[in-house]
Design an enzyme around this catalytic site. Structure first.
Site: not given
Length: 183
Positions: A7, A9-13, A31, A137
């Site tokens: 995946a 995301g906006g801040m991490a892979e 992560k 979240d």
């Protein structure tokens, strides 16, 4: 050894990876913070907080964190690999195939999510003081379901906890609006 990206995301892979050490093999999830966030000290502190908080969580319904570190200038978390899918993907597939989850399946998922959250919410430190953890979240993509039916809550990145180095300013909302309690 990184095997494949799972995946972005906006801040991490997120990567599926393998520890391979003289015959010892274990599949893990890595992560990695995206490079442009490493220049943001507040984000780095938040990620370190996430690592410290997540390392304390050891429950069957919470994704376990094994390690935190820096490699070639990038920060990473090594976590339990859940061989399955997130609830968002499962719900999308059920919707596409016009075969909704059965009531019993939904109930079992809900029970296991609640078990993981109850554990986190009631966790205490070594002196018996509540850690005051609130996930903030909970959404379908942060609920993982293994092929064997194990349900695990993941991503305590924006969780609220008494012992964190960073605290959310009053009036600031964290999480996804669509999944927040109405109050």
């Amino acid at each position: 050894v990184l095997e494949m990206r799972i995946a972005m995301g906006g801040m991490a892979e997120i990567f599926r990876a393998r520890i391979d050490n003289e015959g010892f093999q274990k599949r893990v999830c890595i992560k990695c913070v995206l490079p442009h966030f490493l220049e943001n000290e507040a984000f780095v502190t938040m990620f370190r907080d996430e690592a410290a908080l997540a390392a304390r969580l050891q429950h069957a319904n919470v994704v376990q964190v094994f390690d935190f570190g820096e490699h070639e200038g990038s920060l990473f978390l090594a976590m339990e690999y859940v061989d399955g899918a997130d609830l968002r993907r499962i719900l999308n597939l059920a919707n596409q195939s016009k075969r909704p989850l059965h009531f019993g399946q939904v109930l079992q998922i809900g029970i296991q999510v609640c078990r993981g959250l109850h554990y986190a919410h009631t966790l205490v430190d070594e002196q018996g003081q509540p850690l005051g953890i609130v996930h903030r979240d909970i959404s379908p993509h942060n609920i993982l379901i293994s092929r064997q039916g194990e349900v695990k809550v993941t991503d305590f990145g924006i969780a609220k906890a008494a012992a964190r180095a960073t605290h959310t300013q009053s009036g600031v909302v964290k999480g996804k609006l669509a999944y927040m309690a109405p109050e």
